[in-house]
Scaffold this motif. Structure first.
Motif, PDB file in Angstrom:
ATOM      1  N   LEU A  49      13.727  41.882  14.421  1.00 61.32           N
ATOM      2  CA  LEU A  49      13.947  40.685  13.452  1.00 61.32           C
ATOM      3  C   LEU A  49      13.783  39.362  14.298  1.00 61.32           C
ATOM      4  N   GLU A  52      11.374  36.882  12.976  1.00 58.52           N
ATOM      5  CA  GLU A  52      11.611  36.229  11.912  1.00 58.52           C
ATOM      6  C   GLU A  52      12.682  35.164  11.743  1.00 58.52           C
ATOM      7  N   PHE A  54      13.471  33.780  14.492  1.00 58.83           N
ATOM      8  CA  PHE A  54      12.867  32.491  15.460  1.00 58.83           C
ATOM      9  C   PHE A  54      12.412  31.687  14.416  1.00 58.83           C
ATOM     10  N   GLN A  55      11.539  31.964  13.623  1.00 60.70           N
ATOM     11  CA  GLN A  55      10.737  31.026  12.600  1.00 60.70           C
ATOM     12  C   GLN A  55      11.824  30.347  11.842  1.00 60.70           C
ATOM     13  N   LYS A  56      12.676  31.041  11.262  1.00 59.80           N
ATOM     14  CA  LYS A  56      13.965  30.456  10.406  1.00 59.80           C
ATOM     15  C   LYS A  56      14.553  29.305  11.036  1.00 59.80           C
ATOM     16  N   LEU A  59      12.684  26.440  11.259  1.00 62.71           N
ATOM     17  CA  LEU A  59      12.669  25.690  10.057  1.00 62.71           C
ATOM     18  C   LEU A  59      13.873  24.810   9.560  1.00 62.71           C
ATOM     19  N   ASP A  88      23.293  34.810   9.774  1.00 60.86           N
ATOM     20  CA  ASP A  88      23.006  34.970   8.409  1.00 60.86           C
ATOM     21  C   ASP A  88      21.963  36.354   8.424  1.00 60.86           C
ATOM     22  N   GLU A  89      21.345  36.416   9.102  1.00 56.72           N
ATOM     23  CA  GLU A  89      20.183  37.418   9.060  1.00 56.72           C
ATOM     24  C   GLU A  89      20.689  38.960   9.234  1.00 56.72           C
TER      25      GLU A  89
END
Lengths: 186, 242
Positions: A49, A52, A54-56, A59, A88-89
């Motif tokens: 995960l 994902e 990291f990118q969020k 952002l 959150d994830e």
């Protein structure tokens, strides 16, 4: 903060005003740190995960860049966003463990762990494995303090816990990690 | 303060490039004048409206009164809202669970266009007639009429068409849906209902349809709700499988 160049806070200020080069410089400074932090926080079973999240995280940094207070440390702000995104994830389940049995006793963790254990970790696989066996909150604290170098007060603000709770969890985390390393070595 | 070892885990090149390009792109979009964005929104809305309204007007020109004209205006507004969200300066990155403006715009545009196409193909559910209309569900609707009257038939129409347009819309955001949390449901529901607003308008204000508006609205809510539930369950299943 980087050894050379303008401080992170100055770069963040420029980035929030739309300067691309400031963003690139900040990204370069925090890319590997953030990714390592997320990978190790997630543990081996959930490390897939990390990309994902990291990118969020980036952002969210972009979306909330105008709310950054230049008087505060960028690294604390950044890692707070990273941890909130992580939570959150990964879901609510781990939140239940946050309040794990924290009593009011203050256990001061004076023994340095980072240099000792992180240098003993001859391979990252082993370090990752041992960290992965710690409870989520203990792992986050040991990573923030021993890997990222935040103080217990800073970590307590980032995690919305009292300083004494952070110290206590840090004590347990270090003890647990040391035992895990010894077991692995023997 | 430095990390003990910056090379503990390196970010895959592709991921790093995606982030950098997306954020650089967003910063560049922000620097463009508002007028150029407005022009893009206007041109896209006009182009889409023409493509959809010309066959609509040709098919139903004798049956379109002021209520349908108002409904078409609301759809044009929905398209304009969709393109405004789409062209809003933002990092253009599609990630599981990330319902950005761009993705919500896609959901709105696809479900709006699907709903309009549904009316073109099967206008009988809004009491319009066209020589080109095609309704493969006539045997079913006949049975529903016989069993529960026009009310049940309208509820089914509301259910079926909103279910289909919601599914098409959600299908267009499949990658995002795969990592979505339940907390994103209100935003998804709001967008899907917005795309159905013109039909709701017609149902409430058209004299022919008004008496069945409640049945149709009930069907719409159940259809949209079930489509979201179905899409969420399917996405969870595939996420677990992968």
């Amino acid at each position: 903060m980087a050894k050379d160049g303008p401080p992170d806070e100055e770069l963040m200020d420029a980035y929030s005003h739309g300067q691309e080069t400031a963003f690139l410089e900040l990204y370069g400074r925090y890319e590997a740190r953030a990714f390592s932090f997320l990978k190790l926080s997630l543990g081996k079973s959930r490390s897939h995960l990390a990309q994902e999240i990291f990118q969020k995280t980036w952002l969210k940094v972009h979306q909330s860049r105008r709310s950054f207070d230049r008087k505060k440390r960028f690294s604390s702000w950044f890692f707070t966003i990273a941890m909130n995104t992580l939570r959150d994830e990964v879901g609510q389940a781990r939140e239940k463990r946050i309040h794990e049995n924290i009593d009011n006793a203050v256990l001061v963790s004076s023994e340095p762990l980072a240099d000792e254990l992180f240098s003993r970790a001859q391979n990252l696989e082993k370090l990752s494995h041992c960290l992965g066996r710690l409870p989520d909150r203990q792992r986050e604290i040991v990573l923030l303090i021993d890997l990222e170098g935040f103080s217990s007060q800073e970590a307590s603000k980032m995690l919305a816990l009292s300083d004494s709770a952070v110290r206590q969890l840090l004590f347990r985390a270090r003890k647990g990690l040391r035992e895990l390393f010894s077991t692995e070595e023997s | 303060m430095n990390s003990k070892d910056d090379s503990l885990h390196s970010v895959p090149e592709e991921i790093s490039q995606n982030i950098v390009w997306a954020i650089q792109g967003a910063l560049r979009e922000e620097k463009k004048p508002f007028s150029s964005r407005l022009l893009k929104i206007a041109l896209s809305t006009i182009a889409f409206s023409l493509i959809l309204w010309i066959p609509f007007l040709l098919s139903f020109r004798d049956q379109i009164g002021s209520i349908w004209a108002a409904a078409l205006s609301i759809w044009t507004l929905a398209l304009a809202v969709g393109f405004s969200l789409y062209y809003y300066p933002q990092p253009r990155l599609v990630l599981p669970g990330l319902w950005s403006r761009m993705i919500l715009a896609r959901l709105l545009l696809v479900s709006t266009v699907t709903t309009i196409i549904e009316i073109l193909v099967c206008p009988s559910f809004v009491f319009l007639e066209s020589p080109l209309s095609w309704n493969p569900l006539v045997p079913l609707t006949d049975r529903l009429m016989a069993f529960g009257g026009m009310g049940l038939c309208m509820a089914f129409c509301g259910f079926f068409f909103s279910f289909l347009s919601a599914l098409f819309g959600l299908g267009s955001a499949w990658k995002v849906l795969r990592g979505s949390h339940l907390k994103s449901i209100p935003a998804i529901l709001g967008v899907l209902l917005f795309s159905q607003l013109p039909i709701l308008f017609v149902q409430v204000f058209s004299e022919d349809l008004r008496s069945f508006a409640i049945d149709w609205i009930a069907g719409l809510l159940v259809g949209t709700g079930l489509a979201i539930l179905f899409a969420f369950l399917l996405s969870r299943f595939f996420r677990r499988e992968s």
